[in-house]
Scaffold this motif. Structure first.
Motif, PDB file in Angstrom:
ATOM      1  N   ILE A   1     -24.988  24.839   0.227  1.00 52.28           N
ATOM      2  CA  ILE A   1     -23.472  25.012   0.614  1.00 52.28           C
ATOM      3  C   ILE A   1     -23.006  25.943  -0.482  1.00 52.28           C
ATOM      4  O   ILE A   1     -21.734  26.493  -0.734  1.00 52.28           O
ATOM      5  CB  ILE A   1     -22.701  23.885   0.774  1.00 52.28           C
ATOM      6  N   THR A   2     -23.380  25.831  -2.183  1.00 54.10           N
ATOM      7  CA  THR A   2     -22.762  26.185  -2.780  1.00 54.10           C
ATOM      8  C   THR A   2     -23.251  27.615  -3.043  1.00 54.10           C
ATOM      9  O   THR A   2     -22.442  28.327  -3.258  1.00 54.10           O
ATOM     10  CB  THR A   2     -22.878  25.273  -4.601  1.00 54.10           C
ATOM     11  N   LYS A   3     -24.567  28.102  -2.808  1.00 55.03           N
ATOM     12  CA  LYS A   3     -25.208  29.206  -3.096  1.00 55.03           C
ATOM     13  C   LYS A   3     -24.342  30.305  -1.849  1.00 55.03           C
ATOM     14  O   LYS A   3     -23.927  31.689  -2.021  1.00 55.03           O
ATOM     15  CB  LYS A   3     -26.516  29.224  -2.463  1.00 55.03           C
TER      16      LYS A   3
ATOM     17  N   THR B   1     -18.925  31.923   4.481  1.00 52.37           N
ATOM     18  CA  THR B   1     -19.744  31.162   4.064  1.00 52.37           C
ATOM     19  C   THR B   1     -20.269  30.038   5.488  1.00 52.37           C
ATOM     20  O   THR B   1     -21.455  30.073   5.423  1.00 52.37           O
ATOM     21  CB  THR B   1     -18.949  29.946   3.513  1.00 52.37           C
ATOM     22  N   LYS B   2     -20.341  29.875   5.872  1.00 50.80           N
ATOM     23  CA  LYS B   2     -20.087  29.377   7.901  1.00 50.80           C
ATOM     24  C   LYS B   2     -21.245  30.085   8.547  1.00 50.80           C
ATOM     25  O   LYS B   2     -22.295  29.959   8.868  1.00 50.80           O
ATOM     26  CB  LYS B   2     -18.752  28.787   8.373  1.00 50.80           C
ATOM     27  N   GLU B   3     -20.577  31.120   8.084  1.00 51.47           N
ATOM     28  CA  GLU B   3     -22.085  32.431   8.980  1.00 51.47           C
ATOM     29  C   GLU B   3     -23.300  32.188   8.109  1.00 51.47           C
ATOM     30  O   GLU B   3     -24.138  31.850   8.762  1.00 51.47           O
ATOM     31  CB  GLU B   3     -21.359  33.841   8.830  1.00 51.47           C
ATOM     32  N   LEU B   4     -23.033  32.311   6.314  1.00 53.91           N
ATOM     33  CA  LEU B   4     -24.401  32.036   6.170  1.00 53.91           C
ATOM     34  C   LEU B   4     -24.668  31.115   6.485  1.00 53.91           C
ATOM     35  O   LEU B   4     -25.852  31.208   6.642  1.00 53.91           O
ATOM     36  CB  LEU B   4     -23.805  32.284   4.628  1.00 53.91           C
ATOM     37  N   LEU B   5     -23.981  30.214   6.755  1.00 54.68           N
ATOM     38  CA  LEU B   5     -24.903  28.819   6.826  1.00 54.68           C
ATOM     39  C   LEU B   5     -25.267  28.132   8.079  1.00 54.68           C
ATOM     40  O   LEU B   5     -26.550  28.224   8.367  1.00 54.68           O
ATOM     41  CB  LEU B   5     -23.743  27.469   6.457  1.00 54.68           C
ATOM     42  N   ALA B   6     -24.852  29.402   8.820  1.00 54.99           N
ATOM     43  CA  ALA B   6     -25.736  29.304  10.795  1.00 54.99           C
ATOM     44  C   ALA B   6     -26.333  30.230  10.391  1.00 54.99           C
ATOM     45  O   ALA B   6     -27.698  30.160  11.751  1.00 54.99           O
ATOM     46  CB  ALA B   6     -24.381  29.523  11.326  1.00 54.99           C
ATOM     47  N   GLY B   7     -27.077  30.807   9.331  1.00 52.05           N
ATOM     48  CA  GLY B   7     -28.456  31.477   9.359  1.00 52.05           C
ATOM     49  C   GLY B   7     -28.144  33.248   9.838  1.00 52.05           C
ATOM     50  O   GLY B   7     -28.508  33.933   9.643  1.00 52.05           O
TER      51      GLY B   7
END
Length: 355
Positions: free
Chosen positions: A130-132, A166-172
């Protein structure tokens, strides 16, 4: 009757419903259809008209090769099979299919076919990731705001936009960042900054096992016309090289397990997905596979593809060459200046030397 209920965006859960058609119709919100995609004695009970009436896409059904052949829309149930009708789902099958459908899925239509992406649950997203993700989103958003005058008008709420990224990155969905980055960098001529951020995106993909691909096509200029639609053998005969500086990224997307260079070529010839701004994939184009942090470039040849080991290194080396060239120019200027300066100890008049 004990069944497993699966709703869009949620974790499956065990529930109990009454026997009979009416209770099944109530559970799925309409006409009932049962399908039998598995060898186990189970039935998938869904709304027969779910896709037609626009119920949200829920989970994908895939063949043994991982290709999607059907999509379950709306809430569905997993029930056991008795001799004549549905029955309780046994504890072992309950556990098996709860695990199988555990992660909610985002289902997208890309390049003429459907792909499904598992959604990570908040409790499973470790603090480090989450931080990254947040840090990378901040860097990307800051670059966009400083480089594109229209970006801030489109996304005035910085906090909201960064949370979305951030959510898009977490979703890959790193490919979305690649697309935005390429568009902004090309318009603002900030390729050096683009290289740094692309390296950070690749590092992020490597850390979290994310794969995507990008398509590069020759820039529209007189200097690139000689390369356009030419085979790799022809370029070699003319002693021409495939240089990253001659290309622009025109598209990026998720690289699914079913994707190959051949399927990508087929998709981008038969279909032009949303966001695809280039021409149909053709000879002289370059496809870069970003496989969990490893980037490999391929030249689209007249027959097949040719790997380009140095394609992505070209931009980095150009930056180094420019820095070296600048140092050389400064040094040369200093030497010329020292040669033309009059010496204080020399009392005789001399004609200044020509450098």
């Amino acid at each position: 009757m004990k069944v497993l209920a699966v709703e869009p965006g949620k974790v499956p859960y065990e529930t109990e419903i009454e026997d009979g058609l009416e209770s099944l119709q109530k559970a799925v919100g309409g006409s009932v259809e049962a399908v039998y995609p598995y060898e186990d004695p189970v039935a998938v009970i869904r709304n027969e008209e779910g896709k037609l009436i626009g119920l949200p896409m829920n989970r994908a059904l895939k063949d043994e090769d991982g290709n999607i052949y059907d999509i379950l829309a709306g809430k569905f149930l997993i029930a056991g099979l008795g001799e004549e009708s549905f029955s309780d789902l046994s504890p072992d099958l309950m556990a098996k299919y709860k695990e199988k459908f555990f992660y909610p899925e985002t289902i997208l239509h890309i390049a003429g076919r459907f792909v499904s992406i598992k959604q990570l649950l908040p409790k499973e997203q470790d603090t480090d990731r989450i931080t990254k993700s947040s840090d990378l989103a901040d860097k990307l958003d800051n670059f966009f705001r400083n480089s594109d005058t229209g970006y801030e008008d489109m996304f005035p709420d910085m906090k909201e936009k960064r949370e979305q990224m951030t959510k898009e990155l977490l979703a890959g969905n790193t490919w979305k960042s690649r697309m935005c980055l390429a568009a902004v960098a090309q318009d603002a001529h900030l390729e050096d900054e683009e290289v740094k951020l692309l390296e950070q995106i690749s590092s992020y993909e490597k850390a979290y096992g994310i794969s995507s691909y990008s398509v590069y096509q020759l820039s529209l200029s007189d200097s690139t016309d000689i390369y356009r639609f030419m085979s790799y053998d022809w370029l070699e005969k003319k002693e021409l090289s495939v240089e990253r500086s001659n290309y622009q990224m025109v598209y990026s997307a998720e690289l699914t397990p079913a994707d190959t260079l051949d399927t990508i070529f087929q998709d981008l010839n038969l279909y032009h997905p949303d966001g695809f701004k280039g021409h149909s994939l053709s000879v002289s184009d370059v496809v870069v596979l970003h496989e969990k942090g490893k980037d490999t470039a391929y030249y689209v040849d007249s027959i097949g593809f040719r790997e380009l080991p140095n394609f992505l290194e070209d931009r980095k080396s150009q930056k180094i060459d420019r820095n070296v060239s600048m140092r050389e120019q400064i040094q040369q200027a200093k030497e010329q200046a020292s040669q033309t300066e009059p010496k204080a100890t020399d009392k005789k008049h001399r004609t200044p030397e020509r450098s």
